[in-house]
Design a protein around this motif. Structure first.
Motif, mmCIF file in Angstrom:
data_model
loop_
_atom_site.group_PDB
_atom_site.id
_atom_site.type_symbol
_atom_site.label_atom_id
_atom_site.label_comp_id
_atom_site.label_asym_id
_atom_site.label_seq_id
_atom_site.Cartn_x
_atom_site.Cartn_y
_atom_site.Cartn_z
ATOM 1 N N SER A 10 -4.175 -15.662 -28.986
ATOM 2 C CA SER A 10 -3.441 -16.512 -29.305
ATOM 3 C C SER A 10 -3.987 -17.947 -28.830
ATOM 4 O O SER A 10 -3.582 -18.914 -29.544
ATOM 5 N N TRP A 11 -4.953 -17.843 -27.986
ATOM 6 C CA TRP A 11 -5.693 -19.035 -27.472
ATOM 7 C C TRP A 11 -6.284 -19.775 -28.844
ATOM 8 O O TRP A 11 -6.445 -20.734 -29.093
ATOM 9 N N ARG A 13 -5.826 -18.556 -31.853
ATOM 10 C CA ARG A 13 -4.864 -19.109 -32.881
ATOM 11 C C ARG A 13 -4.325 -20.578 -32.812
ATOM 12 O O ARG A 13 -4.410 -21.305 -33.764
ATOM 13 N N GLU A 14 -4.233 -21.045 -31.652
ATOM 14 C CA GLU A 14 -3.643 -22.380 -31.378
ATOM 15 C C GLU A 14 -4.800 -23.443 -31.764
ATOM 16 O O GLU A 14 -4.860 -24.388 -32.426
ATOM 17 N N ARG A 15 -6.078 -22.986 -31.585
ATOM 18 C CA ARG A 15 -7.290 -23.665 -31.933
ATOM 19 C C ARG A 15 -7.691 -23.900 -33.233
ATOM 20 O O ARG A 15 -8.101 -24.854 -33.632
#
Length: 184
Positions: A10-11, A13-15
């Motif tokens: 998820s980290w 995916r955000e970036r």
């Protein structure tokens, strides 16, 4: 001091939401091993990154898991009132306490806290292959019938283009021109 950080997918995916070309499915945690130390005025960060992503082979289109491994080293010099030339650098220095240079090996820092998301994001992006291959000997697809040459042989006869006596690299273009002239 050596630290190990594990970032969830998820980290990433955000970036990656802003950069669509890095939209990959990670099959293992994004693991960063980091050693840091300070010299007189510089902060040195060095370490490694490892994970796995699912990609499509550029030759045969097979989906496979590709191991990612990369080493990095960053020397961050204290900003001492200097201001980056670009607005993104100014914002990064204020928000993260760190402004990366054009290459990831150097940066400016300010304050006593440095956020490493930007550094780790650059390391991950640099480790992703531009042209993934399932293996170095991948034979790809038959250009005529589309069968994977890695899995079976097809009965197609490779098209042979007659090259003029001079062995011109433009023989293919000449053939297309001739075919186009016949069609008109």
């Amino acid at each position: 001091v050596e630290e190990v950080f594990e970032a969830p997918e998820s980290w990433w995916r955000e970036r990656a939401a802003l950069a669509k070309e890095f939209d990959y499915d990670f099959r293992a945690p994004l693991t960063f091993t980091l050693r840091s130390y300070k010299t007189a005025a510089d902060v040195i960060l060095e370490g490694s990154f490892a994970s796995e992503i699912e990609v499509e082979c550029g030759r045969c289109l097979t989906r496979y898991c590709h191991s990612l491994h990369d080493q990095f080293r960053l020397v961050a010099e204290e900003a001492r009132g200097r201001v980056p030339a670009d607005p993104e650098g100014v914002e990064s220095l204020a928000r993260e306490g760190l402004c990366l240079a054009e290459e990831i090996e150097s940066a400016w820092y300010q304050g006593s806290v440095i956020k490493l998301d930007g550094v780790f994001g650059e390391v991950v992006a640099g480790a992703i292959p531009a042209h993934p291959l399932c293996n170095e000997d991948c034979k790809g697809l038959c250009p005529q019938c589309g069968v994977s040459k890695n899995e079976s042989r097809c009965g197609c006869v490779p098209e042979v283009i007659e090259i003029e006596k001079k062995k011109s690299p433009f023989a293919v273009l000449a053939k297309l021109r001739d075919e186009s002239a016949k069609g008109n």
